[in-house]
Design a protein around this motif. Structure first.
Motif, short mmCIF file in Angstrom:
data_model
loop_
_atom_site.label_atom_id
_atom_site.label_comp_id
_atom_site.label_asym_id
_atom_site.label_seq_id
_atom_site.Cartn_x
_atom_site.Cartn_y
_atom_site.Cartn_z
N SER A 71 11.35 -19.02 -24.75
CA SER A 71 10.00 -18.97 -25.30
C SER A 71 9.34 -20.32 -25.08
CB SER A 71 10.04 -18.63 -26.80
OG SER A 71 10.73 -19.63 -27.53
N ARG A 72 8.06 -20.40 -25.43
CA ARG A 72 7.34 -21.65 -25.24
C ARG A 72 6.27 -21.78 -26.30
NH1 ARG A 72 5.17 -21.26 -19.42
NH2 ARG A 72 4.15 -23.23 -19.96
N ASP A 73 5.92 -23.02 -26.60
CA ASP A 73 4.80 -23.33 -27.48
C ASP A 73 3.93 -24.31 -26.71
OD1 ASP A 73 3.05 -24.30 -29.39
OD2 ASP A 73 4.52 -24.29 -30.98
N ASN A 74 2.87 -23.79 -26.11
CA ASN A 74 2.03 -24.65 -25.27
C ASN A 74 1.35 -25.75 -26.07
OD1 ASN A 74 2.70 -23.23 -22.96
ND2 ASN A 74 0.97 -21.82 -23.16
N ALA A 75 1.08 -25.49 -27.33
CA ALA A 75 0.44 -26.51 -28.17
C ALA A 75 1.34 -27.72 -28.38
CB ALA A 75 0.04 -25.91 -29.50
N LYS A 76 2.65 -27.48 -28.29
CA LYS A 76 3.62 -28.56 -28.48
C LYS A 76 4.24 -29.03 -27.17
CE LYS A 76 4.92 -27.16 -33.17
NZ LYS A 76 6.03 -26.77 -34.07
N ASN A 77 3.76 -28.46 -26.05
CA ASN A 77 4.34 -28.82 -24.74
C ASN A 77 5.86 -28.65 -24.74
OD1 ASN A 77 1.77 -29.50 -23.91
ND2 ASN A 77 2.30 -31.53 -23.19
N THR A 78 6.32 -27.61 -25.38
CA THR A 78 7.75 -27.43 -25.57
C THR A 78 8.19 -26.01 -25.24
OG1 THR A 78 7.77 -29.11 -27.31
CG2 THR A 78 9.64 -27.60 -27.25
N ALA A 79 9.32 -25.94 -24.56
CA ALA A 79 9.97 -24.67 -24.28
C ALA A 79 11.26 -24.60 -25.09
CB ALA A 79 10.27 -24.52 -22.80
N TYR A 80 11.69 -23.39 -25.35
CA TYR A 80 12.90 -23.19 -26.15
C TYR A 80 13.83 -22.21 -25.47
CZ TYR A 80 9.72 -25.08 -29.68
OH TYR A 80 8.83 -25.87 -30.36
N LEU A 81 15.10 -22.33 -25.83
CA LEU A 81 16.09 -21.33 -25.42
C LEU A 81 16.94 -21.03 -26.64
CD1 LEU A 81 17.12 -19.67 -22.98
CD2 LEU A 81 18.90 -21.41 -22.72
#
Length: 115
Positions: A71-81
């Motif tokens: 997944s990703r959170d573009n507002a936080k410039n962060t991707a997750y696994l």
């Protein structure tokens, strides 16, 4: 200067869960695809684990389907696994990548799963 910072790894027992994070800087994150790779112990090659396009299309290696979620959170410039039902064979250093980078761009995060 494009930078990637992976975090969230650790040591867990089989069946456990971990959530990895990948914080990116130096790019327009929302305009980039994201991928997670892993490098098992004693293996120089990176193995593609999962990808996520800018349109939200996901893909997974057969070995992790149904257990891992990207997944990703573009507002936080962060991707997750999100990794559930972990197995000893998931033990590896995990790396993220975005458009224009390759596996190993960041420092990676170690995941160790014991039986």
């Amino acid at each position: 200067d494009l930078q990637l910072e992976e975090s969230g790894g650790g040591s867990v027992q089989a069946g456990g869960s971990l959530r990895l994070s990948c914080r990116a800087s130096g790019l327009i994150f929302a305009d980039s695809g994201v991928a997670w790779y892993r490098q098992p112990p004693g293996n120089d090659a990176c193995v593609l684990v999962s990808t996520l396009t800018t349109d939200g299309v996901t893909d997974y290696a057969d070995s992790v389907k149904g257990r891992f979620t990207i997944s990703r959170d573009n507002a936080k410039n962060t991707a997750y696994l999100q990794m559930n039902s972990l197995k000893p064979e998931d033990t590896a250093v995990y790396y993220c990548a975005v458009d224009g980078t390759v596996c190993g761009w960041g420092q990676g995060t170690q995941v160790t799963v014991s039986s």
